[in-house]
Design an enzyme around this catalytic site. Structure first.
Site, mmCIF file in Angstrom:
data_model
loop_
_atom_site.group_PDB
_atom_site.id
_atom_site.type_symbol
_atom_site.label_atom_id
_atom_site.label_comp_id
_atom_site.label_asym_id
_atom_site.label_seq_id
_atom_site.Cartn_x
_atom_site.Cartn_y
_atom_site.Cartn_z
ATOM 1 N N SER A 1 0.872 -1.166 0.000
ATOM 2 C CA SER A 1 0.000 0.000 0.000
ATOM 3 C C SER A 1 0.912 1.219 0.000
ATOM 4 O O SER A 1 1.869 1.288 0.784
ATOM 5 C CB SER A 1 -0.916 -0.012 1.221
ATOM 6 O OG SER A 1 -1.987 0.879 1.005
ATOM 7 N N GLU A 2 0.632 2.176 -0.888
ATOM 8 C CA GLU A 2 1.634 3.211 -1.157
ATOM 9 C C GLU A 2 1.873 4.171 0.008
ATOM 10 O O GLU A 2 2.815 4.941 -0.015
ATOM 11 C CB GLU A 2 1.288 3.988 -2.440
ATOM 12 C CG GLU A 2 -0.037 4.719 -2.427
ATOM 13 C CD GLU A 2 -1.151 3.901 -3.050
ATOM 14 O OE1 GLU A 2 -1.115 2.660 -2.933
ATOM 15 O OE2 GLU A 2 -2.066 4.504 -3.635
ATOM 16 N N ASN A 3 1.023 4.118 1.053
ATOM 17 C CA ASN A 3 1.311 4.943 2.218
ATOM 18 C C ASN A 3 2.437 4.371 3.076
ATOM 19 O O ASN A 3 2.769 4.945 4.109
ATOM 20 C CB ASN A 3 0.032 5.163 3.048
ATOM 21 C CG ASN A 3 -0.601 3.852 3.482
ATOM 22 O OD1 ASN A 3 -0.763 2.939 2.683
ATOM 23 N ND2 ASN A 3 -0.961 3.760 4.743
#
Lengths: 231, 228
Positions: free
Chosen positions: B51-53
């Site tokens: 997840s890009e966070n």
């Protein structure tokens, strides 16, 4: 060296003024500097250029400053879930610059790392590429420039008096990059610990990037979208 | 026009994507329908969800006892992580994407076209959500899959010859999974890889010439017509 440790948000944010550029860490409401935001809200400074992935969300975080019309420009990647920003953007009250999130991160990193520009395929062939230099490597790319700021406000789980920081889970996000990119980085922590308590191998942000640090209080740590396993 | 069609449910769409994933693959999931994928991966398939966070190794939902406000996905929903997970900053996270280290990325979309271009971040004059990480994601992962309902609420097909909304990325999509089937952008047409049972190609909402039917479930001859 004078001490980097300040008593609280009031003491640490003594020199903010109208018109500053201000980076604020956090993804949505995860890892946001709650105490510093409330202090800026109390000070009421205006014409802030806010640089943050979401500029608050669901009426919280930097949205507190939007509600008081303290922000006049915003650089971010995502507006969804932030009705205050969407409303003020459409009304022309806040000048919004949307940046692809990976480019946003890398521009901030570049500012902190002394990189004067970089080429990326992200945004090629879209509105984001308008007016930017294009160059073909293995694929077509656009030139992106560093993004720095006067101040960064970030939050870490733990930090020591030199400014070494440790973040919990996904609360890290943009904060280490912003710490490097701002002229003055002001950190609030859940726990202010002794030197050495964060083992050298576990330091996420070395203290040299931090100018001020203080013990935060009364954290809300709001969950934006709680989802649970069926039990 | 989609009211009476035997469309795939969201779960069926998700299971079609899960079937495309190789054991051991790394996978980025976009906001919306794609996040459901995390809950539909069978236990015997090891998938590393990014997840890009800033997390690699997303697992299912937490319980009320294990939930943490600092552990979320890119949709800001609470998550849990599997053994072997890691956390990192956003620049590293997008380096994983842009640098080609993630195998598959699944995004939602408003429109996708035969050239493989995707639009999913704004409707001029109506709605601006922002691109988030989508513009970076479509240029990094080795395989880009777009999941979307085949028709809009007004009955317009979302698979077009050319997108009419502002693009997220140009010529970037490899596979499209809708509630009607699975399609591959070929340039001037879509190749039909699979149709939901009971769906026929004349129900797909575009002139016949838009579709290159390479795979008939009844085994009959494929045909091609790629002119606009």
């Amino acid at each position: 060296m004078t001490s980097k440790v300040y008593a609280n948000a009031v003491a640490a944010l003594f020199d903010l003024r109208d018109g500053i550029s201000l980076m604020s860490g956090g993804f949505g409401l995860c890892g946001i500097p709650e105490n510093s935001i409330q202090e800026i809200r109390r000070q009421g400074i205006k014409n802030i250029h806010a640089i943050s992935n979401n500029i608050g969300n669901s009426g919280r975080g930097l949205a507190w400053l939007l509600k008081q019309k303290q922000i006049s420009a915003a650089t971010c990647s995502y507006v969804g879930g932030n009705p205050d920003l969407e409303e003020q953007m459409l009304a022309g009250e806040v000048q919004v610059t949307l940046v692809p999130q990976g480019t946003f991160s890398e521009r901030i990193r570049a500012a902190g790392m002394g990189i004067r520009g970089f080429y990326t395929p992200a945004g090629y062939g879209t509105l984001v590429a308008e007016g930017k230099e294009e160059r073909v490597f293995d694929v077509p790319c656009i030139l992106e420039l560093p993004l720095g700021a006067d101040f960064a406000i970030i939050k870490a789980e733990r930090g020591d008096r030199f400014g070494n920081l440790w973040f919990k889970e996904t609360a890290r996000n943009f904060s280490p990059l912003m710490a490097m990119a701002a002229r003055v980085t002001i950190v609030e922590v859940e726990q202010l610990v002794e030197l050495g308590e964060i083992e050298p191998e576990n330091v996420h942000v070395p203290g040299v990037f931090v100018q001020r640090i203080y013990q935060g209080v009364d954290y809300e740590n709001a969950i934006e979208i709680p989802m649970y396993a069926e039990q | 026009m989609s009211d009476n069609l035997p469309l795939w449910s969201k779960t069926e769409m998700v299971d079609e994507v899960v079937a495309m994933l190789d054991h051991g693959a790394s996978l980025n999931l976009g906001i919306g329908i794609p996040t459901l994928i995390a809950e539909r991966i069978p236990p015997d398939k090891e998938i590393w969800i990014h997840s890009e966070n800033g997390v690699l190794g997303v697992s299912g939902r937490p319980t009320r006892e294990t939930v943490s406000p600092t552990l979320i996905n890119a949709g800001k929903e609470t998550i849990s992580v599997r053994k072997g997970a890691s956390y990192f900053d956003s620049a590293t996270s997008f380096g994983m994407i842009r640098g080609g280290h993630i195998d598959v990325c699944v995004l939602g979309g408003m429109q996708v076209d035969a050239e493989g271009s995707l639009a999913n971040w704004m409707i001029p004059g109506k709605k601006v959500t922002g691109m988030g990480g989508a513009m970076d994601l479509v240029h990094g992962a080795k395989m880009i899959i777009v999941m979307l309902t085949h028709f809009s609420k007004d009955g317009d097909a979302k698979l077009l010859h050319r997108c009419t909304l502002p693009l997220t990325g140009k010529r970037v999509v490899h596979k499209v999974v809708t509630d009607c089937g699975i399609f591959t952008p070929m340039g001037d047409s879509f190749r039909i890889e699979k149709l939901a049972p009971g769906i026929t190609y004349d129900q797909l909402g575009l002139p016949l010439k838009m579709w290159t039917r390479s795979l008939f479930q009844d085994g009959s001859e494929p045909w091609e017509n790629t002119t606009d």
